[in-house]
Design an enzyme around this catalytic site. Structure first.
Site, mmCIF file in Angstrom:
data_model
loop_
_atom_site.group_PDB
_atom_site.id
_atom_site.type_symbol
_atom_site.label_atom_id
_atom_site.label_comp_id
_atom_site.label_asym_id
_atom_site.label_seq_id
_atom_site.Cartn_x
_atom_site.Cartn_y
_atom_site.Cartn_z
ATOM 1 N N TYR A 64 0.829 -1.206 0.000
ATOM 2 C CA TYR A 64 0.000 0.000 0.000
ATOM 3 C C TYR A 64 0.869 1.265 0.000
ATOM 4 C CZ TYR A 64 -3.696 -3.265 1.368
ATOM 5 O OH TYR A 64 -4.566 -4.323 1.422
ATOM 6 N N HIS A 129 -0.352 -11.907 0.546
ATOM 7 C CA HIS A 129 -1.177 -10.860 -0.070
ATOM 8 C C HIS A 129 -1.545 -11.172 -1.526
ATOM 9 C CE1 HIS A 129 -1.646 -6.171 -0.416
ATOM 10 N NE2 HIS A 129 -2.749 -6.821 -0.753
HETATM 11 P P1 NAD Z 1 -13.302 0.452 1.187
HETATM 12 O O1 NAD Z 1 -14.446 -0.251 0.558
HETATM 13 O O2 NAD Z 1 -13.148 0.370 2.645
HETATM 14 O O3 NAD Z 1 -13.359 1.966 0.673
HETATM 15 C C1 NAD Z 1 -12.397 2.894 1.060
HETATM 16 C C2 NAD Z 1 -12.766 4.249 0.469
HETATM 17 O O4 NAD Z 1 -13.946 4.716 1.112
HETATM 18 C C3 NAD Z 1 -11.700 5.301 0.749
HETATM 19 O O5 NAD Z 1 -11.735 6.238 -0.299
HETATM 20 C C4 NAD Z 1 -12.186 5.946 2.026
HETATM 21 O O6 NAD Z 1 -11.635 7.224 2.179
HETATM 22 C C5 NAD Z 1 -13.670 5.955 1.781
HETATM 23 N N1 NAD Z 1 -14.492 5.993 3.010
HETATM 24 C C6 NAD Z 1 -14.293 5.370 4.198
HETATM 25 N N2 NAD Z 1 -15.262 5.663 5.072
HETATM 26 C C7 NAD Z 1 -16.127 6.494 4.411
HETATM 27 C C8 NAD Z 1 -17.332 7.137 4.778
HETATM 28 N N3 NAD Z 1 -17.856 6.994 5.999
HETATM 29 N N4 NAD Z 1 -17.951 7.899 3.851
HETATM 30 C C9 NAD Z 1 -17.445 8.054 2.613
HETATM 31 N N5 NAD Z 1 -16.298 7.471 2.204
HETATM 32 C C10 NAD Z 1 -15.649 6.697 3.091
HETATM 33 O O7 NAD Z 1 -11.991 -0.100 0.447
HETATM 34 P P2 NAD Z 1 -10.504 -0.377 0.877
HETATM 35 O O8 NAD Z 1 -9.871 0.755 1.589
HETATM 36 O O9 NAD Z 1 -9.852 -0.882 -0.348
HETATM 37 O O10 NAD Z 1 -10.620 -1.623 1.861
HETATM 38 C C11 NAD Z 1 -10.493 -1.536 3.246
HETATM 39 C C12 NAD Z 1 -9.193 -2.124 3.745
HETATM 40 O O11 NAD Z 1 -9.225 -3.539 3.594
HETATM 41 C C13 NAD Z 1 -7.921 -1.668 3.016
HETATM 42 O O12 NAD Z 1 -7.471 -0.452 3.532
HETATM 43 C C14 NAD Z 1 -7.008 -2.823 3.317
HETATM 44 O O13 NAD Z 1 -6.490 -2.687 4.627
HETATM 45 C C15 NAD Z 1 -7.953 -4.018 3.271
HETATM 46 N N6 NAD Z 1 -7.980 -4.682 1.939
HETATM 47 C C16 NAD Z 1 -7.189 -5.745 1.742
HETATM 48 C C17 NAD Z 1 -7.165 -6.367 0.497
HETATM 49 C C18 NAD Z 1 -6.262 -7.543 0.291
HETATM 50 O O14 NAD Z 1 -5.620 -7.981 1.214
HETATM 51 N N7 NAD Z 1 -6.173 -8.075 -0.892
HETATM 52 C C19 NAD Z 1 -7.953 -5.899 -0.541
HETATM 53 C C20 NAD Z 1 -8.786 -4.818 -0.304
HETATM 54 C C21 NAD Z 1 -8.795 -4.215 0.945
#
Ligand code: NAD
Length: 324
Positions: A64, A129
């Site tokens: 990330y 990952h």
């Molecule tokens: P998400 O669906 O959580 O969306 C994140 C987006 O939504 C960001 O732009 C954030 O600023 C915004 N957001 C958060 N809260 C909000 C709110 N209340 N209102 C409006 N917008 C809001 O997607 P993500 O960040 O990709 O996924 C969450 C976490 O999961 C990642 O940070 C990561 O740690 C993990 N993840 C892991 C994998 C993997 O291991 N392959 C893949 C995807 C995500």
């Protein structure tokens, strides 16, 4: 006498690990500027607010922001200064800005690099990952055994695997000794527009693994702001989600709140990881979780949004290499 309203998000057991992690997990990918720039001060304030609301689970990866997320999270955790046994950190290995490498040598080196960036002596979970981009047989025969050695060394407490296609989890879990993989992290498969993870929940429970579901907002699809440019969804899926967001806004509702509450409603999932990069987002997401516990979900708006998203239900995108 009625119990007072909860002020901190609930804790849930993570499989057989004995960890009690917050139902809302802190996704730290946005701290790597993945969704736009975040200052160090903002990162610290965001993490501080997360602790205040009872969030005790933080997820990051060397991938990330090309290691930036791990560095920022490390700085923020240090600045906030909570005792180490009061929170849980998960990072990953095998995926880097330079590419994928799930070899024993690389993942063994990777944890030392991550610990240095995070300024920690151990992580609670180390996850391979996005394993669909490597050979799943290598994960089974080489990567997991290497991680088991790291577990013995005390640098990690538990082992996980992550990725998009759901078949990767059954493939690996069918082939490793029971109990060697403690956790799976699935993303974009348990939200209003895609519930495919549901089909394998009984299998995962049967294996005793902890279940983490990430991206309840479908990586920005279910937000008023919309997804970032790099989002891999089809134009059809993007436009249906945008239509749902506009519908909610016109009705005076927030699509992100509804989407997070939907993912949190399934208690077989231990933690829903949502990416957060501002105090306001932490406040909104924690409030959504607390409101769900006391008042339940807005069933009427949920049904209306489900109807809008029906033509794209469970639509996903390709991820990974063909396994031979
Ligand atoms: P998400 O669906 O959580 O969306 C994140 C987006 O939504 C960001 O732009 C954030 O600023 C915004 N957001 C958060 N809260 C909000 C709110 N209340 N209102 C409006 N917008 C809001 O997607 P993500 O960040 O990709 O996924 C969450 C976490 O999961 C990642 O940070 C990561 O740690 C993990 N993840 C892991 C994998 C993997 O291991 N392959 C893949 C995807 C995500």
């Amino acid at each position: 006498m009625a119990s007072p309203p909860a002020t901190r998000v609930e804790l849930r057991e993570l499989g057989n690990t004995g960890l009690r992690i917050s139902s809302v997990g802190f996704g730290a990918s946005p701290l790597g500027n993945v969704f736009g720039p975040v200052s160090e001060d903002e990162a610290i304030a965001t993490v501080r607010e997360a602790f205040r609301m009872g969030i005790n689970f933080f997820d990051t990866s060397p991938y990330y922001g090309g290691t930036l997320s791990e560095k920022m999270l490390g700085k923020a955790l240090k600045a906030v200064g909570k005792p180490r046994n009061e929170y849980f950190v998960s990072t990953k290995c095998g995926r880097y800005i330079e590419g994928f490498d799930f070899s024993a040598e690389r993942v063994t080196r990777s944890i030392d690099e991550s610990l240095e960036r995070l300024q920690l002596e151990y992580v609670d979970i180390l996850q391979c990952h996005d394993i669909e981009f490597g050979s799943l047989d290598q994960i089974v025969n080489e990567t997991i055994p290497a991680l088991l050695k790291l577990k013995e060394s005390g640098k990690i407490r538990f082992i996980g695997i992550t990725g998009l296609p759901l078949e990767i989890f059954t493939y690996v879990l069918d082939r490793v000794p029971l109990g060697s993989v403690d956790v799976i992290l699935s993303y974009c498969h348990y939200g209003i527009n895609d519930t495919a993870l549901e089909d394998i929940l009984p299998y995962l429970k049967g294996k005793g693994v902890g279940i983490i579901s990430a991206s309840p907002l479908a990586m920005g699809l279910l937000t008023e702001r919309g997804p970032p440019d790099w989002h891999p969804a089809s134009a059809e899926l993007k436009s249906a989600c945008q239509e749902a967001a506009v519908f909610c806004k016109r009705k005076g509702k927030n699509i992100s709140k509804l989407a997070l509450q939907y993912s949190l409603s399934n208690k077989t999932i231990s933690s829903v990881l949502v990416g957060m990069n501002s105090v306001r987002q932490v406040e909104e997401n924690a409030a959504a979780a607390l409101e769900l516990e006391t008042g339940g979900i807005d069933q009427e708006t949920l049904s209306e949004v489900e109807a809008i998203l029906k033509p794209v239900k469970n639509q996903t995108w390709p991820s990974g290499i063909r396994q031979t």
